[in-house]
Scaffold this motif. Sequence first.
Motif, mmCIF file in Angstrom:
data_model
loop_
_atom_site.group_PDB
_atom_site.id
_atom_site.type_symbol
_atom_site.label_atom_id
_atom_site.label_comp_id
_atom_site.label_asym_id
_atom_site.label_seq_id
_atom_site.Cartn_x
_atom_site.Cartn_y
_atom_site.Cartn_z
ATOM 1 N N GLN A 206 -22.275 -8.423 -26.315
ATOM 2 C CA GLN A 206 -23.850 -7.531 -26.803
ATOM 3 C C GLN A 206 -24.041 -7.136 -24.632
ATOM 4 O O GLN A 206 -25.313 -6.166 -24.123
ATOM 5 C CB GLN A 206 -24.858 -7.648 -27.448
ATOM 6 C CG GLN A 206 -24.157 -8.082 -28.697
ATOM 7 C CD GLN A 206 -25.359 -7.193 -29.590
ATOM 8 O OE1 GLN A 206 -26.165 -8.279 -29.653
ATOM 9 N NE2 GLN A 206 -25.501 -7.180 -31.008
ATOM 10 N N ASP A 207 -24.771 -8.537 -23.710
ATOM 11 C CA ASP A 207 -24.978 -8.312 -23.029
ATOM 12 C C ASP A 207 -24.015 -8.229 -21.489
ATOM 13 O O ASP A 207 -24.194 -8.052 -20.387
ATOM 14 C CB ASP A 207 -25.426 -9.743 -23.000
ATOM 15 C CG ASP A 207 -26.256 -10.016 -23.741
ATOM 16 O OD1 ASP A 207 -27.220 -8.842 -24.092
ATOM 17 O OD2 ASP A 207 -26.659 -11.074 -23.860
ATOM 18 N N THR A 208 -22.727 -7.345 -22.453
ATOM 19 C CA THR A 208 -21.882 -7.141 -20.386
ATOM 20 C C THR A 208 -21.448 -6.237 -21.064
ATOM 21 O O THR A 208 -21.532 -5.641 -21.867
ATOM 22 C CB THR A 208 -20.662 -8.422 -20.741
ATOM 23 O OG1 THR A 208 -19.929 -8.478 -21.838
ATOM 24 C CG2 THR A 208 -21.506 -9.873 -20.615
ATOM 25 N N VAL A 209 -20.373 -5.178 -20.057
ATOM 26 C CA VAL A 209 -20.281 -4.247 -20.182
ATOM 27 C C VAL A 209 -18.403 -4.009 -19.447
ATOM 28 O O VAL A 209 -18.641 -5.593 -18.727
ATOM 29 C CB VAL A 209 -20.601 -3.251 -19.045
ATOM 30 C CG1 VAL A 209 -22.538 -3.270 -19.488
ATOM 31 C CG2 VAL A 209 -20.607 -3.819 -17.933
ATOM 32 N N SER A 210 -17.433 -2.841 -19.261
ATOM 33 C CA SER A 210 -16.483 -3.041 -19.107
ATOM 34 C C SER A 210 -17.156 -2.203 -18.117
ATOM 35 O O SER A 210 -17.810 -1.120 -17.870
ATOM 36 C CB SER A 210 -15.388 -2.907 -19.727
ATOM 37 O OG SER A 210 -15.643 -3.484 -20.612
ATOM 38 N N MET A 211 -15.838 -2.732 -16.574
ATOM 39 C CA MET A 211 -16.983 -2.010 -15.341
ATOM 40 C C MET A 211 -16.236 -0.234 -14.429
ATOM 41 O O MET A 211 -14.630 -0.873 -14.792
ATOM 42 C CB MET A 211 -17.140 -3.009 -14.013
ATOM 43 C CG MET A 211 -17.395 -4.000 -14.270
ATOM 44 S SD MET A 211 -18.036 -5.542 -13.119
ATOM 45 C CE MET A 211 -18.976 -7.038 -14.003
ATOM 46 N N ALA A 212 -16.754 0.217 -15.224
ATOM 47 C CA ALA A 212 -15.722 1.759 -15.208
ATOM 48 C C ALA A 212 -15.774 1.726 -13.599
ATOM 49 O O ALA A 212 -16.509 1.795 -12.166
ATOM 50 C CB ALA A 212 -16.707 3.219 -15.383
ATOM 51 N N HIS A 213 -14.871 2.118 -12.966
ATOM 52 C CA HIS A 213 -13.606 2.746 -11.314
ATOM 53 C C HIS A 213 -13.843 3.651 -11.497
ATOM 54 O O HIS A 213 -14.165 3.604 -10.001
ATOM 55 C CB HIS A 213 -13.812 1.914 -10.850
ATOM 56 C CG HIS A 213 -12.615 1.149 -9.430
ATOM 57 N ND1 HIS A 213 -13.360 1.642 -8.464
ATOM 58 C CD2 HIS A 213 -12.950 -0.767 -9.252
ATOM 59 C CE1 HIS A 213 -13.208 0.948 -7.671
ATOM 60 N NE2 HIS A 213 -13.088 -0.204 -7.957
ATOM 61 N N GLN A 214 -13.390 4.726 -12.536
ATOM 62 C CA GLN A 214 -13.535 6.590 -12.024
ATOM 63 C C GLN A 214 -13.729 7.042 -13.555
ATOM 64 O O GLN A 214 -13.611 6.884 -14.307
ATOM 65 C CB GLN A 214 -12.114 6.522 -11.727
ATOM 66 C CG GLN A 214 -11.414 7.852 -10.957
ATOM 67 C CD GLN A 214 -10.033 7.863 -11.008
ATOM 68 O OE1 GLN A 214 -9.205 7.390 -11.536
ATOM 69 N NE2 GLN A 214 -9.337 9.334 -9.515
ATOM 70 N N CYS A 215 -13.924 8.282 -12.640
ATOM 71 C CA CYS A 215 -14.271 9.599 -14.152
ATOM 72 C C CYS A 215 -13.467 10.500 -13.967
ATOM 73 O O CYS A 215 -13.685 10.952 -12.859
ATOM 74 C CB CYS A 215 -15.429 9.344 -14.405
ATOM 75 S SG CYS A 215 -17.043 10.226 -13.556
ATOM 76 N N ILE A 216 -12.425 10.920 -14.680
ATOM 77 C CA ILE A 216 -11.303 12.052 -14.337
ATOM 78 C C ILE A 216 -11.143 12.922 -15.322
ATOM 79 O O ILE A 216 -10.863 12.577 -16.413
ATOM 80 C CB ILE A 216 -10.521 11.321 -13.295
ATOM 81 C CG1 ILE A 216 -9.084 12.621 -12.524
ATOM 82 C CG2 ILE A 216 -9.959 10.759 -13.688
ATOM 83 C CD1 ILE A 216 -8.319 12.168 -11.497
ATOM 84 N N MET A 217 -11.225 13.973 -15.427
ATOM 85 C CA MET A 217 -10.785 14.741 -15.941
ATOM 86 C C MET A 217 -9.194 15.211 -16.080
ATOM 87 O O MET A 217 -8.317 15.216 -15.151
ATOM 88 C CB MET A 217 -11.194 16.126 -16.544
ATOM 89 C CG MET A 217 -13.025 16.238 -16.643
ATOM 90 S SD MET A 217 -13.718 17.740 -16.410
ATOM 91 C CE MET A 217 -14.042 18.217 -14.925
#
Length: 354
Positions: free
Chosen positions: A139-150
């Motif tokens: 609950q205290d951690t995230v997966s780390m987003a490296h890009q956002c592309i359509m």
Amino acid sequence: MSTYIYTGSRTTRARNARGRGLCVYKVNEHGNWKIQQTIHNQENPSFQCLDTQNGYLYSVHGDLESVDAFKINPNDGTLTYLNSIHGIGRNPVYCTLSPSENCLYVASLQGGCVTILPRSRDDSLNPPVQVARIDGKTQDTVSMAHQCIMDRTKHFLLVPTQGRNVGYPQVCAFRIEADSHLTLVQNYRNDAFTEPRHIAFSADNRFVYLADEKGDCVHTLNFDSESGSLSLKSTVRSLPEQIKEKAWVSGIQIDRTGRHVYVSNRTYASISVFSTNLQTGALTLIQNVPAYGKTPRFLCLNQAEDTLLVGNEDSDTIEQYQIHPETGILTHLDQSISEPSPVCITEYHASDTL
């Protein structure tokens, strides 16, 4: 038409950087770059995007939690600061405009999220209307987003994430319900410790090419443009088999025809060129050339797609390669640009007549 280049660079001691900030260059008919402006607005302007009318530029600031909006002067390409939005998640690394360009999507690495920022009538930015958090292993951690592309239909936003021991190496597919709202439809999980970094879509939208930073490879994934689902089709190494060193893949680009894919390898400082099978999506490595510098973090095709630009972060140069129009093969050009700690390159064209 006049051509301008915006370069973003690392600037902080924590990054061992020497960058000047966000720089504006004018490129003449001979391909020579001349500095027009340097903006020291905030540290680490590390990624930029333009609207399709090329009237505004948006820049995120790596290791911080902010994004800036700028208006472009069509006469000389220089930038006028509009505003900043803070608190968008630590270390924003990528930004892109929504389908109607009414919102800006920002991917934040340590923030583990995609933040949606509406644009005002003057094209400055408003506070977030949605923060799509990408869960980690607890609950205290995230997966780390490296890009956002359509995708090419602009119905889905894909976000490769890194696990870094606390999250998941994966590609998250979000359905774009409206410009200002995303709904998660799939987490495509990758092998442990591969650390997905960037993706590119095939010209027909049937395949996604996924660059694995620590996996030293490029995957071809099937993409269903109706559901947004992904599945593995094939995998190739990003370096020739006889090279046993690590690659640390960073950037990936595909040309408009979908016939050639370009990948930068940071530790084995080089650029790999792949041909694609347009029917199956399979990749074949056809060339691996030196980066002529250290740590090629960023690469991009120019608008004409006759030149590949590569930012060598740790040797302070931007290198240029001529692209063969049929084979996609690269030829290094003797037109190196001195730019300290470059990590992003954005091209803009303005009309000479108003």
